[in-house]
Scaffold this motif. Sequence first.
Motif, PDB file in Angstrom:
ATOM      1  N   LEU A  43       0.831  -1.198   0.000  1.00  0.00           N
ATOM      2  CA  LEU A  43       0.000   0.000   0.000  1.00  0.00           C
ATOM      3  C   LEU A  43       0.872   1.256   0.000  1.00  0.00           C
ATOM      4  CD1 LEU A  43      -2.810   1.332   0.199  1.00  0.00           C
ATOM      5  CD2 LEU A  43      -2.577   1.154   2.684  1.00  0.00           C
ATOM      6  N   MET A  44       1.925   1.262   0.802  1.00  0.00           N
ATOM      7  CA  MET A  44       2.793   2.433   0.868  1.00  0.00           C
ATOM      8  C   MET A  44       3.502   2.678  -0.463  1.00  0.00           C
ATOM      9  SD  MET A  44       2.269   3.809   3.768  1.00  0.00           S
ATOM     10  CE  MET A  44       0.600   3.279   3.464  1.00  0.00           C
ATOM     11  N   ARG A  45       3.884   1.617  -1.169  1.00  0.00           N
ATOM     12  CA  ARG A  45       4.482   1.789  -2.505  1.00  0.00           C
ATOM     13  C   ARG A  45       3.504   2.494  -3.426  1.00  0.00           C
ATOM     14  NH1 ARG A  45       6.833  -3.338  -1.595  1.00  0.00           N
ATOM     15  NH2 ARG A  45       5.084  -4.384  -2.598  1.00  0.00           N
ATOM     16  N   LYS A  46       2.231   2.141  -3.339  1.00  0.00           N
ATOM     17  CA  LYS A  46       1.215   2.788  -4.171  1.00  0.00           C
ATOM     18  C   LYS A  46       1.029   4.250  -3.774  1.00  0.00           C
ATOM     19  CE  LYS A  46      -1.381  -1.420  -5.139  1.00  0.00           C
ATOM     20  NZ  LYS A  46      -2.667  -2.112  -4.941  1.00  0.00           N
ATOM     21  N   VAL A  47       1.003   4.535  -2.480  1.00  0.00           N
ATOM     22  CA  VAL A  47       0.820   5.907  -2.007  1.00  0.00           C
ATOM     23  C   VAL A  47       1.988   6.784  -2.459  1.00  0.00           C
ATOM     24  CG1 VAL A  47       0.754   7.376   0.066  1.00  0.00           C
ATOM     25  CG2 VAL A  47      -0.624   5.290  -0.033  1.00  0.00           C
ATOM     26  N   TRP A  48       3.197   6.245  -2.436  1.00  0.00           N
ATOM     27  CA  TRP A  48       4.380   7.042  -2.773  1.00  0.00           C
ATOM     28  C   TRP A  48       4.630   7.107  -4.281  1.00  0.00           C
ATOM     29  CZ3 TRP A  48       3.873   6.747   2.290  1.00  0.00           C
ATOM     30  CH2 TRP A  48       4.507   7.705   3.073  1.00  0.00           C
ATOM     31  N   HIS A  49       3.841   6.416  -5.078  1.00  0.00           N
ATOM     32  CA  HIS A  49       4.006   6.468  -6.534  1.00  0.00           C
ATOM     33  C   HIS A  49       3.554   7.826  -7.051  1.00  0.00           C
ATOM     34  CE1 HIS A  49       3.486   5.489 -10.787  1.00  0.00           C
ATOM     35  NE2 HIS A  49       4.383   4.533 -10.552  1.00  0.00           N
ATOM     36  N   LYS A  50       4.212   8.336  -8.080  1.00  0.00           N
ATOM     37  CA  LYS A  50       3.907   9.670  -8.618  1.00  0.00           C
ATOM     38  C   LYS A  50       2.488   9.781  -9.146  1.00  0.00           C
ATOM     39  CE  LYS A  50       6.028   8.632 -13.107  1.00  0.00           C
ATOM     40  NZ  LYS A  50       4.860   8.537 -13.940  1.00  0.00           N
ATOM     41  N   ASP A  51       1.878   8.685  -9.557  1.00  0.00           N
ATOM     42  CA  ASP A  51       0.517   8.703 -10.092  1.00  0.00           C
ATOM     43  C   ASP A  51      -0.544   8.330  -9.056  1.00  0.00           C
ATOM     44  OD1 ASP A  51       1.492   9.413 -12.603  1.00  0.00           O
ATOM     45  OD2 ASP A  51       1.782   7.310 -13.177  1.00  0.00           O
ATOM     46  N   SER A  52      -0.190   8.361  -7.782  1.00  0.00           N
ATOM     47  CA  SER A  52      -1.123   7.926  -6.740  1.00  0.00           C
ATOM     48  C   SER A  52      -2.260   8.910  -6.510  1.00  0.00           C
ATOM     49  CB  SER A  52      -0.378   7.728  -5.418  1.00  0.00           C
ATOM     50  OG  SER A  52       0.018   8.978  -4.882  1.00  0.00           O
ATOM     51  N   GLY A  53      -2.060  10.162  -6.890  1.00  0.00           N
ATOM     52  CA  GLY A  53      -3.052  11.184  -6.577  1.00  0.00           C
ATOM     53  C   GLY A  53      -2.775  11.870  -5.257  1.00  0.00           C
ATOM     54  N   TYR A  54      -1.833  11.331  -4.482  1.00  0.00           N
ATOM     55  CA  TYR A  54      -1.425  11.971  -3.235  1.00  0.00           C
ATOM     56  C   TYR A  54      -0.225  12.863  -3.519  1.00  0.00           C
ATOM     57  CZ  TYR A  54      -4.555   8.788  -0.871  1.00  0.00           C
ATOM     58  OH  TYR A  54      -5.673   8.119  -0.467  1.00  0.00           O
ATOM     59  N   ARG A  55      -0.203  14.007  -2.891  1.00  0.00           N
ATOM     60  CA  ARG A  55       0.876  14.977  -3.076  1.00  0.00           C
ATOM     61  C   ARG A  55       1.964  14.756  -2.045  1.00  0.00           C
ATOM     62  NH1 ARG A  55      -3.538  19.748  -3.525  1.00  0.00           N
ATOM     63  NH2 ARG A  55      -4.396  19.087  -5.513  1.00  0.00           N
ATOM     64  N   GLN A  56       3.081  15.415  -2.230  1.00  0.00           N
ATOM     65  CA  GLN A  56       4.191  15.281  -1.280  1.00  0.00           C
ATOM     66  C   GLN A  56       3.762  15.684   0.130  1.00  0.00           C
ATOM     67  OE1 GLN A  56       7.227  13.832  -1.852  1.00  0.00           O
ATOM     68  NE2 GLN A  56       7.328  13.942   0.369  1.00  0.00           N
ATOM     69  N   ASN A  57       2.994  16.766   0.251  1.00  0.00           N
ATOM     70  CA  ASN A  57       2.514  17.159   1.583  1.00  0.00           C
ATOM     71  C   ASN A  57       1.648  16.072   2.205  1.00  0.00           C
ATOM     72  OD1 ASN A  57       3.757  19.654   1.838  1.00  0.00           O
ATOM     73  ND2 ASN A  57       2.089  20.736   0.837  1.00  0.00           N
ATOM     74  N   ASP A  58       0.827  15.405   1.392  1.00  0.00           N
ATOM     75  CA  ASP A  58      -0.018  14.315   1.901  1.00  0.00           C
ATOM     76  C   ASP A  58       0.857  13.197   2.458  1.00  0.00           C
ATOM     77  OD1 ASP A  58      -2.033  15.864   0.763  1.00  0.00           O
ATOM     78  OD2 ASP A  58      -2.268  14.549  -0.967  1.00  0.00           O
TER      79      ASP A  58
END
Length: 161
Positions: A43-58
């Motif tokens: 899950l963390m690999r997906k969150v940290w992927h550039k296309d996850s939709g989550y930003r660096q601040n997130d």
Amino acid sequence: MQLELLGRESFQHKGAEENPVLPAARYDWQPHPGRHVNVAKALMRKVWHKDSGYRQNDRDIFGFYVAHSPERAEPLRMTFKEIAQTLGIRPDTVARSVGRLHVGGLLLEAEKVGRMKFYRINPRAAFDGSASEQMRAVQDARFPVIPAPKPSPVPRKKETS
């Protein structure tokens, strides 16, 4: 990461009584001993992927919650202002990131005191406690969503003249 080292009895098979059994032991890494968190790596690999939709601040805010949350399913009882001061960012940036993480299911609303909401980490994403405690904690936890869903727009109040 694992929360506890298990005694050998967890891995022994029947008839291995001649091998000594070690008691369960806590991790104690030096120079920074203390509790460790079980994190869902896929899950963390997906969150940290550039296309996850989550930003660096997130991701920074989520990491902050992982590092600062109390044990088990307890919420982090810090205001957005306190988190912002610690990270050197603005409170409204923290609020937007927490909102995205909540909509995506990585953070769950745990309690409300007046107008203040406190969030906890979804135990399906990360957990600080035993495996049996985590099994109980995930029973009512929703599954996190990747990519990050778009938050629903907040209706604006009409100005009265």
